[in-house]
Design an enzyme around this catalytic site. Structure first.
Site, mmCIF file in Angstrom:
data_model
loop_
_atom_site.group_PDB
_atom_site.id
_atom_site.type_symbol
_atom_site.label_atom_id
_atom_site.label_comp_id
_atom_site.label_asym_id
_atom_site.label_seq_id
_atom_site.Cartn_x
_atom_site.Cartn_y
_atom_site.Cartn_z
ATOM 1 N N SER A 49 0.830 -1.197 0.000
ATOM 2 C CA SER A 49 0.000 0.000 0.000
ATOM 3 C C SER A 49 0.865 1.247 0.000
ATOM 4 C CB SER A 49 -0.887 -0.013 1.254
ATOM 5 O OG SER A 49 -1.424 1.261 1.504
ATOM 6 N N TYR A 56 -1.648 -0.383 11.021
ATOM 7 C CA TYR A 56 -1.987 -1.004 9.728
ATOM 8 C C TYR A 56 -0.853 -0.721 8.736
ATOM 9 C CZ TYR A 56 -3.657 -1.086 4.947
ATOM 10 O OH TYR A 56 -3.744 -1.299 3.591
ATOM 11 N N LYS A 65 2.177 -3.200 6.748
ATOM 12 C CA LYS A 65 2.540 -3.222 5.322
ATOM 13 C C LYS A 65 4.048 -3.003 5.167
ATOM 14 C CE LYS A 65 -1.456 -4.111 3.528
ATOM 15 N NZ LYS A 65 -1.697 -5.446 2.940
HETATM 16 C C1 WQD Z 1 -9.079 9.394 2.076
HETATM 17 C C2 WQD Z 1 -9.278 10.852 2.422
HETATM 18 C C3 WQD Z 1 -9.676 11.264 4.761
HETATM 19 C C4 WQD Z 1 -13.615 9.452 5.074
HETATM 20 C C5 WQD Z 1 -6.398 4.185 3.775
HETATM 21 C C6 WQD Z 1 -5.194 3.285 3.913
HETATM 22 C C7 WQD Z 1 -4.841 2.730 2.558
HETATM 23 C C8 WQD Z 1 -6.018 1.975 2.059
HETATM 24 C C9 WQD Z 1 -7.202 2.951 1.905
HETATM 25 C C10 WQD Z 1 -6.805 -0.200 2.569
HETATM 26 C C11 WQD Z 1 -8.584 11.253 3.717
HETATM 27 C C12 WQD Z 1 -10.870 11.679 3.918
HETATM 28 C C13 WQD Z 1 -12.400 9.869 4.570
HETATM 29 C C14 WQD Z 1 -14.584 10.418 5.493
HETATM 30 C C15 WQD Z 1 -13.071 12.155 4.875
HETATM 31 N N1 WQD Z 1 -6.305 0.946 2.961
HETATM 32 N N2 WQD Z 1 -12.150 11.205 4.467
HETATM 33 N N3 WQD Z 1 -14.269 11.738 5.374
HETATM 34 O O1 WQD Z 1 -6.755 7.012 4.658
HETATM 35 O O2 WQD Z 1 -6.065 7.642 2.280
HETATM 36 O O3 WQD Z 1 -6.066 5.256 2.948
HETATM 37 O O4 WQD Z 1 -7.481 3.488 3.213
HETATM 38 O O5 WQD Z 1 -7.014 -0.574 1.462
HETATM 39 O O6 WQD Z 1 -3.731 1.866 2.708
HETATM 40 O O7 WQD Z 1 -4.104 4.059 4.374
HETATM 41 O O8 WQD Z 1 -8.201 6.435 2.654
HETATM 42 O O9 WQD Z 1 -10.569 6.747 2.104
HETATM 43 O O10 WQD Z 1 -9.887 6.574 4.554
HETATM 44 O O11 WQD Z 1 -9.360 8.638 3.270
HETATM 45 O O12 WQD Z 1 -12.810 13.372 4.774
HETATM 46 O O13 WQD Z 1 -15.710 10.087 5.972
HETATM 47 O O14 WQD Z 1 -10.683 11.081 2.663
HETATM 48 O O15 WQD Z 1 -9.445 12.202 5.803
HETATM 49 O O16 WQD Z 1 -8.099 12.570 3.579
HETATM 50 P P1 WQD Z 1 -6.731 6.702 3.206
HETATM 51 P P2 WQD Z 1 -9.581 7.047 3.181
#
Ligand code: WQD
Length: 339
Positions: A126, A151, A155
């Site tokens: 990731s 998490y 990785k």
């Molecule tokens: C993306 C952006 C949040 C939800 C993680 C792991 C990665 C992969 C995907 C597994 C961020 C913002 C989110 C919400 C928001 N893991 N957000 N409101 O954190 O980039 O990646 O998940 O497959 O390895 O690190 O993904 O979709 O959680 O967040 O504003 O209700 O959306 O703050 O900026 P992330 P995400």
């Protein structure tokens, strides 16, 4: 036909990869204990493929049970290892459960790859391994910063375990670093099925839009980015899936120049949270009910991929743009509502 073992085959990326592998001439079996997934997703995959996919309901943390699968399938050419817990927030609350599960299962599957002389191994990594990068876009050589969550640490450690394991045996390996997988298969028969309240952005958007969630929050709009919200590289799950088929082709034809080879899987374009929401509203025609909340601990400010290595060496070409990603995610959410 070359037989591939997919661990976590009932998961979101796992099932999309199984569809792509079979459509590209591979035979596939799955291991998934369905602790975080449902076996019914393989029935939906069968609708696309016209053939059944066998799943072994086995916990990879049990080495004996895992070995019986290899005893029963002596003709496995390659392994794609997806099976892992992946909720960033949960990993902060329960780090030891994450280390035990994600690393224990990886170690066992690598033991089997060595014991049963499986020559090809693809590890689901990731972009989280980069932490908060100083320079973007990131290449595969961008130095890793401390992981922002347990998490992410699993990785980073997983990559080290694969690297050291393949040094001592004849397994050729590839590490695939996914950016943010989103969307659903064009048939809308398979897609993401979050457990409980979705932590990830796109399922939070679609569940809010359909009314499963009353509202959603943007976690912070005071970041040093073009509109204050975080930047990510959103990549269609089918583009991620096809990269696994290309990675196996690459391994089977012995193209590795180093072992393991590492590839970034992102579009190379970064979009802010607000831009994703706007793309969703434009493609779905649904006005989203959201507000701006505080920053989420552990969030990276901005990251997106330099994907030229995967393009040049794997022959990989992401096909879907952001609007298409949002469109398929929304159509998938609409089918879930009917269930
Ligand atoms: C993306 C952006 C949040 C939800 C993680 C792991 C990665 C992969 C995907 C597994 C961020 C913002 C989110 C919400 C928001 N893991 N957000 N409101 O954190 O980039 O990646 O998940 O497959 O390895 O690190 O993904 O979709 O959680 O967040 O504003 O209700 O959306 O703050 O900026 P992330 P995400």
């Amino acid at each position: 036909m070359k037989k591939i073992l997919v661990t976590g085959g009932c998961g979101y990326i796992g099932v999309h990869t199984i569809v792509d592998l079979v459509q590209n001439g591979y035979e596939v079996i799955s291991i998934d204990n369905n602790s975080r997934s449902s076996i019914t997703i393989l029935d939906n995959a069968e609708k696309i493929l016209g053939k059944k996919i066998k799943n072994y309901v086995v916990d990879l943390c049990n080495l004996k049970d895992t070995e019986t699968i290899f005893e029963e399938n002596k003709d496995i050419t390659g392994i794609i290892h997806f099976a892992a817990y992946k909720a960033v927030g949960e990993s902060v609350e329960k780090p030891l459960m994450y280390y035990e599960n994600n690393l224990g299962s990886l170690i066992n599957i690598l033991k089997c790859a060595a014991k049963y002389a499986i020559p090809n191994f693809v590890f689901s990594s990731s972009c989280t391994v980069y932490g908060n990068p100083d320079v973007i876009p990131v290449t595969e050589d961008t130095p890793q910063k401390p992981a922002e969550s347990p998490y992410g640490a699993t990785k980073q450690m997983g990559e080290v375990i694969v690297r050291d394991a393949v040094k001592s045996n004849h397994v050729q390996a590839i590490l695939l670093r996914y950016f943010n997988p989103v969307g659903a298969h064009p048939s809308i028969s398979i897609g993401e099925i979050p457990l409980g309240r979705p932590a990830n952005l796109v399922p939070a958007i679609t569940q809010t839009a359909i009314g499963k969630l009353p509202t959603m929050q943007i976690w912070g709009q005071d970041y040093p980015t073009r509109d204050g919200s975080c930047v990510r590289d959103y990549i269609h799950v089918c583009d991620i899936a096809h990269a696994h088929t290309l990675a196996l082709n690459f391994l089977i034809s012995n193209q590795n120049t180093v072992n393991p080879e590492i590839f970034n899987l992102g579009t190379g374009d970064g979009f802010t949270v607000l831009e994703v929401i706007n793309a969703f509203e434009k493609t779905s025609g649904v006005k989203l009910n959201y507000s701006v909340g505080p920053r989420r601990t552990g969030d990276v400010v901005a990251i997106y991929a330099n994907n030229s290595k995967a393009k040049n060496e794997l022959g990989w070409q992401p096909k879907y743009n952001l609007d298409e990603m949002m469109d398929s995610a929304w159509k998938w959410e609409l089918t879930l509502k009917k269930d």
